[in-house]
Design an enzyme around this catalytic site. Structure first.
Site, short mmCIF file in Angstrom:
data_model
loop_
_atom_site.label_atom_id
_atom_site.label_comp_id
_atom_site.label_asym_id
_atom_site.label_seq_id
_atom_site.Cartn_x
_atom_site.Cartn_y
_atom_site.Cartn_z
N GLU A 498 -13.05 -58.41 14.20
CA GLU A 498 -12.61 -59.76 13.87
C GLU A 498 -13.49 -60.46 12.84
O GLU A 498 -13.27 -61.64 12.54
CB GLU A 498 -12.49 -60.62 15.15
CG GLU A 498 -11.42 -60.07 16.09
CD GLU A 498 -11.34 -60.79 17.42
OE1 GLU A 498 -12.35 -61.44 17.81
OE2 GLU A 498 -10.30 -60.69 18.08
N GLU A 564 -4.79 -56.30 18.81
CA GLU A 564 -5.15 -56.75 20.16
C GLU A 564 -4.02 -57.58 20.73
O GLU A 564 -3.80 -58.70 20.33
CB GLU A 564 -6.43 -57.59 20.15
CG GLU A 564 -7.69 -56.82 19.87
CD GLU A 564 -8.94 -57.66 20.09
OE1 GLU A 564 -8.84 -58.72 20.74
OE2 GLU A 564 -10.00 -57.26 19.59
#
Length: 891
Positions: A498, A564
């Site tokens: 991320e 995700e």
């Protein structure tokens, strides 16, 4: 041990490094050569002691005469906490609230978990120019090493992911009795496990695994995984040492499995060390599939060179394919250095596969498409965190876990950046089972400053520059890439989770490190970077992470390549009993403030109102039983919703997450003890490459074909079954379907509501190749018009006929028959029991589970427990939603 190989009818491809001549081909009828490299693991017989109890120096401790009376048996490979657990100095941190009872390094200070590890071993000094090497594959976090009174490292070694190799030839004792002493220092700062993602974030000052300070699915690990956590070995070679072999395979064009193949190009290199004081003349070569490819070289004294061997065009190669698409063919490749006199001075063997992985930008979805051997693959993946929080790895556990991922129908695993660079055994299993791998490096948005977080000690500007030692991070990346790059399953690298690494690290990885070490694999800057999947949503773009209505995954568009998205995942009652104390085996409160402390500590993720729709449970056993229905439905819906929009909205989806390295109560398809839950089998059904499914938004029956071939004259059959068991054929259609496409076929809107309004019922979809061949079957259960599963709540009991017999060593066939005129036998869990202990045999693999049997039909399930001796006292247990528990003798 001294292994020998025999090479028969080999083709030799050779080129001189001096003359630059064209490769020539000659036949070698027979060659035999003793293998020069021997090795043994230092994996037992270690002892340890806390630094506070040791007054001697490393030089003194590493002298064999120094007494070790009173020292503790140590587990190596292993962490300090693993040793303490095995020595019964701490309680099992996976059970109840025990983890809180173990002193945390943040409170005790780092000396509490700073330990000396000592190992005595026998190795005689080599003769002539032979060399002996000490190799350590993983120490967390720093260490100093001593052998027989000599310090091996000039300065303290740091880095959890940086391997160590020492030439110990000159330090070996004459009588062969040697002592190795290693002092291991914890990460410092170890971080405050204050409940934040990665605690207060300061553990990320070091190049280590960040989740050790805690996350939203795990509690802080008291020693932060301090220890010699990976293997230690002694390697003996001749005068030459081969390292960093690298094989690149180029497979051009669009290939098909199980067909004759056009040639593949093999490119190979290896580094060669000459630690001697003289020039060595000879040939560097590798052997693959009865072919030798070689290059003549001269090695200068005390030199290390990289040798690029001639390209080899391999005829009709056996290709490696992802799970479900074809075989996972593998080749053993043996690199050697052979003197002009014909003596092999060193060899290094690897196992690899021939395939080509590419990624291309798709303008329609605004995301990456993945191609393997020229064929586009819709990614159905799982997010992976190492299999044990205390880093207790074994080949057996890796095999079981990767086999579970394979049997779910997944084709990719993303190794999350807050954990570790996975071990070679993990990759070997992914090679075997056809799981592509995205390997992230050790950066996370949580610890490394992407968001404002009041739980973090330092501000985002400071955290953005973690870790402290950028050079160490890059050295570790280079070393891990060299370790992993020959595994065909390894598909992509990601700079971090991320967020990118610090800019100077990122630029070095992009501009020089990756192009030099592994240029054929695509490098993404981080896990949800726009170059992977354009974020048109805003915010983080991934998720959701909680239980959702099945319709959500069909209706709401998320990241076009979502790395995700996840949900619930608790196990059944037997699973819960393994780690929840009896007094806490209660139905979890829906209000988090009122949640039982053990459930809260194990990070329970709630089911919302999903359980009560099946009837309000009065016991935890009932609650957990219903949770399996929700698990199954949730993950089937998640995958089907993405499949329905294959190549339109999405090019792939990765589930957060499919497993847990701790006894967590969320996001998993099997528990820590390798007991599967309903989610695994919901995924298994949804992930079939040719799949029929129901669109809950418009009532259309839809077929997805992920294979590379078209299908003609398939029949889609639609049946409805009432709660009482009445079976009606609604319709059936013939269809054709093109490769890698989705096709909507049969409308049911308005029709099913008529059947199911009063009390719900079942929809059975089947895809048939012919009347006797069902390719795929998919059973849905429906609520009544109010959204409640009122019919399921009062289903009549089904009396099934069950038989079990051994059909092969370690394998059982289970037949379940539901008599005509009976109600449907719904959602039956099959288990293999040890009749002596009355516990489930684990791990066990089921061809299907949580199976439902229609009236007048039979289902066959195969059980594979791997080891025949597991069947000595085994029986099969079956129980369902409306089927009483029955234990069946295995014939």
């Amino acid at each position: 041990m001294n292994k020998r190989i025999r090479l028969v009818s080999l083709i030799i491809v050779t080129m001189s490094a001096l003359s630059g001549c064209v490769p020539s081909y000659i036949t070698l009828q027979e060659a035999e050569q003793a293998r020069p490299r021997t090795r043994f693991l230092l994996d037992s017989g270690w002892v340890c002691q806390n630094i506070k109890k040791v007054q001697a120096t490393g030089e003194e401790l590493s002298t064999p005469a120094y007494s070790l009376t009173g020292w503790l048996p140590a587990t190596v490979p292993g962490t300090v906490l693993t040793t303490m657990l095995n020595d019964k100095l701490v309680p099992d941190p996976f059970y109840g609230m025990n983890n809180k009872k173990i002193p945390d390094i943040f409170d005790t200070g780092v000396d509490y978990y700073t330990y000396w590890f000592i190992k005595d071993f026998h190795e005689t000094p080599p003769v002539a120019e032979d060399q002996v090497w000490l190799k350590l594959r993983g120490v967390n976090y720093g260490c100093d090493l001593y052998l027989n009174g000599h310090k091996l490292n000039k300065k303290t070694h740091y880095g959890m992911f940086l391997r160590q190799t020492y030439n110990i030839t000159s330090f070996l004792s004459k009588d062969g009795n040697n002592r190795l002493a290693v002092i291991v220092y914890p990460p410092n700062p170890p971080g405050n496990g204050n409940g934040g993602q990665g605690g207060d974030g300061t553990i990320a000052h070091s190049v280590t695994n960040q989740y050790a300070a805690g996350w939203d699915w795990i509690r802080p690990i008291p020693d932060r995984n301090t220890g010699i956590w990976d293997r230690v070995e002694i390697v003996r070679t001749n005068a030459v040492y081969l390292k960093y072999p690298h094989l690149v395979t180029i497979v051009t064009g669009k290939r098909y499995p199980d067909e004759p193949q056009e040639p593949a190009i093999i490119k190979a290199s290896v580094n060669v060390d000459n630690p001697t004081d003289r020039t060595l003349n000879g040939t560097v070569q590798y052997i693959i599939d009865s072919t030798i490819v070689r290059l003549r070289v001269d090695l200068k004294p005390r030199s290390s060179v990289k040798v690029q061997l001639p390209d080899f065009s391999m005829p009709n190669p056996r290709l490696w394919w992802p799970n479900g698409y074809g075989q996972q063919s593998l080749y053993n490749v043996d690199f050697q250095f052979v003197t002009d006199g014909g003596k092999v001075l060193d060899d290094k063997e690897i196992t690899t596969g021939i395939r080509q992985i590419e990624t291309k930008w798709d303008d329609h979805t605004k995301s990456r498409m993945v191609f393997v051997n020229g064929q586009k693959i819709f990614i159905r993946g799982g997010d992976w965190i190492d299999s044990d929080e205390m880093l207790r790895f074994s080949k057996e556990r890796y095999n079981a876990e990767i086999r579970f991922q394979h049997e779910m129908g997944l084709n990719l695993l993303r190794v999350w950046g807050g954990g570790i660079t996975e071990r070679p055994d993990f990759y070997r299993e992914c090679d075997k089972y056809g799981l592509l791998v995205m390997q992230e490096f050790w950066i996370t948005g949580d610890c490394n400053g992407k968001w404002f977080d009041p739980m973090k000690k330092q501000n985002q500007w400071i955290r953005r520059e973690y870790p402290d030692n950028h050079k160490l991070f890059l050295e570790s990346v280079a070393d891990q890439v060299r370790m992993l790059r020959n595994y065909p399953s390894l598909a992509f690298y990601l700079g971090g989770n991320e967020i990118t690494p610090p800019i100077d690290i990122l630029h070095a990885m992009q501009d020089s490190l990756m192009p030099d070490l592994d240029s054929t694999r695509y490098f993404f800057e981080y896990s949800n970077v726009d170059s992977m999947s354009y974020n048109f949503i805003g915010g983080n773009g991934d998720g959701p992470y909680h239980v959702e209505p099945v319709e959500y995954f069909w209706k709401h568009r998320s990241f076009p390549f979502n790395t995700e998205v996840g949900s619930v995942g608790m196990g059944d009652y037997r699973s819960l009993k393994r780690f929840i104390p009896p007094k806490d085996l209660v139905i979890p409160a829906s209000n988090y403030a009122k949640l039982d402390s053990v459930w809260k500590y194990h990070e329970y993720l709630g089911y919302g109102n999903r359980i009560d729709r099946y009837g309000t449970p009065t016991t935890l056993r009932q609650f957990a039983k219903t949770a399996q229905i929700v698990n199954y439905n949730q993950y089937r819906g998640l995958i089907e919703g993405h499949l329905a929009h294959m190549w339109d909205w999405y090019t792939g989806v990765i589930i957060w997450k499919t497993e847990n390295p701790w006894t967590a109560l969320r996001g998993q398809m099997y528990d820590y003890y390798l007991d599967p839950n309903g989610g695994l089998y919901g995924l298994k059904h949804a992930d079939k490459l040719l799949h029929v499914m129901y669109d809950p938004l418009d009532g259309m029956v839809t077929v997805a074909n992920q294979t590379f071939r078209p299908y003609h004259d398939l029949m889609v059959q639609v049946r409805v079954i009432t709660i009482g068991g009445k079976d009606s054929l609604l319709t059936q259609w013939f269809m054709d379907i093109s490769p890698t496409t989705v096709q909507k076929l049969i409308p049911t809107e308005g029709i099913l509501e008529h059947f199911f309004a009063a009390e719900g019922g079942f929809l059975d979809l089947r895809l048939l190749r012919n009347p006797d061949s069902v390719i795929d079957e998919n059973l849905y259960w429906f609520p009544d018009s109010t959204g409640i599963y009122s019919g399921l709540q009062h289903m009549a009991e089904a009396y099934v006929n069950v038989s079990a017999r051994k059909v092969a060593p370690g394998q059982i066939e289970v037949r379940i028959e539901d008599p005509p005129g009976a109600p449907l036998a719904f959602f039956n869990r099959i288990s293999l029991l040890d009749t002596v202990t009355n516990k489930r045999v684990l791990p066990v693999f089921y061809s299907d589970n949580y199976v439902s049997v229609l009236p007048g039909e039979e289902r066959t399930v195969y059980i594979d427990c791997g080891k025949p001796d597991h069947l000595v006292d085994a029986a099969v247990a079956i129980s369902g939603w409306n089927v009483k528990k029955e234990i069946v003798e295995v014939r």
